[in-house]
Motif scaffolding. Structure first.
Motif, short mmCIF file in Angstrom:
data_model
loop_
_atom_site.label_atom_id
_atom_site.label_comp_id
_atom_site.label_asym_id
_atom_site.label_seq_id
_atom_site.Cartn_x
_atom_site.Cartn_y
_atom_site.Cartn_z
N CYS A 182 0.85 -1.20 0.03
CA CYS A 182 -0.11 -0.15 -0.18
C CYS A 182 0.78 1.25 0.13
O CYS A 182 1.11 2.06 1.01
CB CYS A 182 -0.91 -0.03 1.17
N ASP A 183 1.44 1.56 -1.02
CA ASP A 183 2.59 2.52 -1.30
C ASP A 183 2.18 3.55 -2.20
O ASP A 183 3.00 4.50 -2.40
CB ASP A 183 3.86 2.05 -1.46
N THR A 184 1.03 3.56 -2.82
CA THR A 184 0.54 4.88 -3.67
C THR A 184 -0.80 5.13 -2.94
O THR A 184 -1.60 4.14 -2.83
CB THR A 184 0.56 4.50 -4.95
N SER A 185 -1.24 6.47 -3.17
CA SER A 185 -2.71 6.75 -2.80
C SER A 185 -3.64 5.89 -3.86
O SER A 185 -4.84 5.56 -3.38
CB SER A 185 -2.85 8.19 -2.90
N ALA A 186 -3.34 5.82 -5.21
CA ALA A 186 -4.22 5.25 -6.09
C ALA A 186 -4.61 3.98 -5.66
O ALA A 186 -5.60 3.41 -5.68
CB ALA A 186 -3.56 5.37 -7.37
N TRP A 187 -3.61 3.06 -5.28
CA TRP A 187 -3.73 1.77 -4.86
C TRP A 187 -4.85 1.69 -3.58
O TRP A 187 -5.65 0.91 -3.44
CB TRP A 187 -2.53 0.95 -4.50
N GLY A 188 -4.55 2.66 -2.61
CA GLY A 188 -5.35 2.65 -1.63
C GLY A 188 -6.78 2.97 -1.71
O GLY A 188 -7.70 2.46 -1.13
N ILE A 189 -6.80 4.13 -2.48
CA ILE A 189 -8.24 4.52 -2.99
C ILE A 189 -9.19 3.27 -3.76
O ILE A 189 -10.25 3.14 -3.46
CB ILE A 189 -8.15 5.64 -3.61
N GLU A 190 -8.42 2.76 -4.45
CA GLU A 190 -8.78 1.45 -4.96
C GLU A 190 -9.40 0.26 -4.04
O GLU A 190 -10.61 -0.24 -4.19
CB GLU A 190 -8.07 0.91 -6.18
N LEU A 191 -8.94 0.39 -3.08
CA LEU A 191 -9.11 -0.74 -1.89
C LEU A 191 -9.96 0.02 -1.24
O LEU A 191 -11.11 -0.93 -0.90
CB LEU A 191 -7.74 -0.87 -1.15
N CYS A 192 -10.36 1.23 -0.97
CA CYS A 192 -11.42 1.86 -0.28
C CYS A 192 -12.77 1.57 -1.03
O CYS A 192 -13.87 1.39 -0.69
CB CYS A 192 -11.04 3.11 -0.13
N LYS A 193 -12.59 1.82 -2.35
CA LYS A 193 -13.86 1.50 -3.13
C LYS A 193 -14.36 0.22 -3.33
O LYS A 193 -15.49 -0.16 -3.21
CB LYS A 193 -13.54 1.77 -4.78
N ALA A 194 -13.40 -0.90 -3.18
CA ALA A 194 -13.62 -2.24 -3.12
C ALA A 194 -14.36 -2.69 -1.89
O ALA A 194 -15.19 -3.41 -1.91
CB ALA A 194 -12.44 -3.10 -3.34
N ILE A 195 -13.99 -1.85 -0.86
CA ILE A 195 -14.49 -2.43 0.67
C ILE A 195 -15.62 -1.67 0.62
O ILE A 195 -16.57 -2.45 1.15
CB ILE A 195 -13.36 -2.04 1.69
N ASN A 196 -16.01 -0.50 0.15
CA ASN A 196 -17.22 0.18 0.24
C ASN A 196 -17.96 0.50 1.65
O ASN A 196 -18.78 0.24 1.77
CB ASN A 196 -18.00 -0.25 -0.76
N SER A 197 -16.97 0.93 2.69
CA SER A 197 -17.39 1.05 3.98
C SER A 197 -17.01 2.44 4.45
O SER A 197 -15.68 2.52 4.49
CB SER A 197 -17.26 -0.11 4.80
N GLU A 198 -17.66 2.91 5.26
CA GLU A 198 -17.31 4.18 5.95
C GLU A 198 -16.42 3.76 7.00
O GLU A 198 -15.60 4.79 7.84
CB GLU A 198 -18.79 5.03 6.47
#
Length: 289
Positions: A182-198
């Motif tokens: 998890c070394d770029t914001s783009a990768w982390g953001i895609e993970l957030c979208k995949a999990i889709n939870s506040e």
């Protein structure tokens, strides 16, 4: 000291001087007056000041009017409560930075671990709990993202029930944490979208992301909804956030505030100067926009 080893504006002469001047103020000037606006919810990582006993450090935070501290676990929370200091980022679960949610073989252990700590975080009155992707170890990033999402989704219902937010930290793999996924914001953001939870966000470490990708302010402006917490440090060197390094923190803090962020910004720099607390005071003032 590195954290992995440890784990296992304001008044300056007058109230009208803004924090950008604090960036250039001599340390001895900062001794005279220390008043925070607290538009930013300030915090600090004790591991950077580890030679100062925790209780002494908490007393200092009380004197400064700083009400939060980062990266503490259940064994430390009673003493935090003694000094009315909030745990703004908790730890106490997982296997550290290098072994994380991208490895399906660890999911059973990680899930059991986080199922134990999430209710404790909530019971103590806290919200944020750190987590890590783990190292690649030859794994493709898309596979690792899928693995992280599958594992983390299994504990999201419990986190949501207790109002706890898991925050995966963005770390650089160039200097400090070689091979971390998890070394770029783009990768982390895609993970957030995949999990889709506040109940899942990213801990946006400004120091680490400056090293990996730069463009800090634009990234915050465009993606702030995925960032639940911020860490600071100077680049290069991970030292003071003053004029000796390349980032201009007052502008970054103003950009964070402009997004409507109400979480915490924690100082996580390694002070080079002899008076470590004065370096910390200066860091707070610089970021106190």
């Amino acid at each position: 000291m590195e954290r992995r080893k440890f784990i296992g504006t304001a008044a300056v002469g007058s109230l009208g001087i803004v924090s950008c001047k604090a960036a250039n103020a001599p340390i001895d000037t900062l001794k005279k007056d220390f008043v925070l606006k607290n538009n930013i919810n300030h915090s600090v990582c004790h591991w950077c000041f580890g030679k100062i006993p925790l209780e002494d450090f908490l007393k200092t935070l009380n004197e400064l009017g700083v009400k939060s501290i980062d990266l503490t676990g259940p064994e430390e929370w009673p003493i935090l409560k003694k000094y009315n200091i909030h745990a703004s980022m908790c730890w106490g679960a997982g296997k550290g930075i290098t072994e994380g949610w991208n490895d399906p073989k660890l999911h059973e252990e990680l899930i059991a671990d986080y199922e134990q700590i999430i209710p404790k975080v909530a019971e103590a009155g806290y919200t944020n709990l750190i987590c890590f992707s783990g190292n690649r170890n030859g794994m493709d990033d898309k596979v690792g993202l899928k693995n992280c999402a599958e594992g983390l989704k299994k504990i999201m219902p419990l986190a949501e029930k207790h109002g706890v937010v898991l925050q995966m930290e963005l770390l650089n793999s160039k200097i400090n944490h070689e091979d971390y996924m998890c070394d770029t914001s783009a990768w982390g953001i895609e993970l957030c979208k995949a999990i889709n939870s506040e109940s899942f966000k990213l801990l946006f470490d400004i120091y680490h992301m400056q090293i990996m990708e730069g463009d800090i302010i634009r990234t915050i402006q465009d993606n702030h909804q995925y960032f639940g917490h911020y860490h600071t440090a100077g680049v290069p060197g991970r030292n003071e956030v003053d004029e000796s390094q390349e980032l201009y923190y007052p502008a970054i803090m103003r950009a964070i505030l402009a997004t409507g962020f109400t979480g915490h910004v924690a100082q996580e720099f390694l002070p080079k100067k002899d008076d470590k607390i004065d370096s910390l005071k200066q860091g707070f003032l610089i970021c106190d926009v």
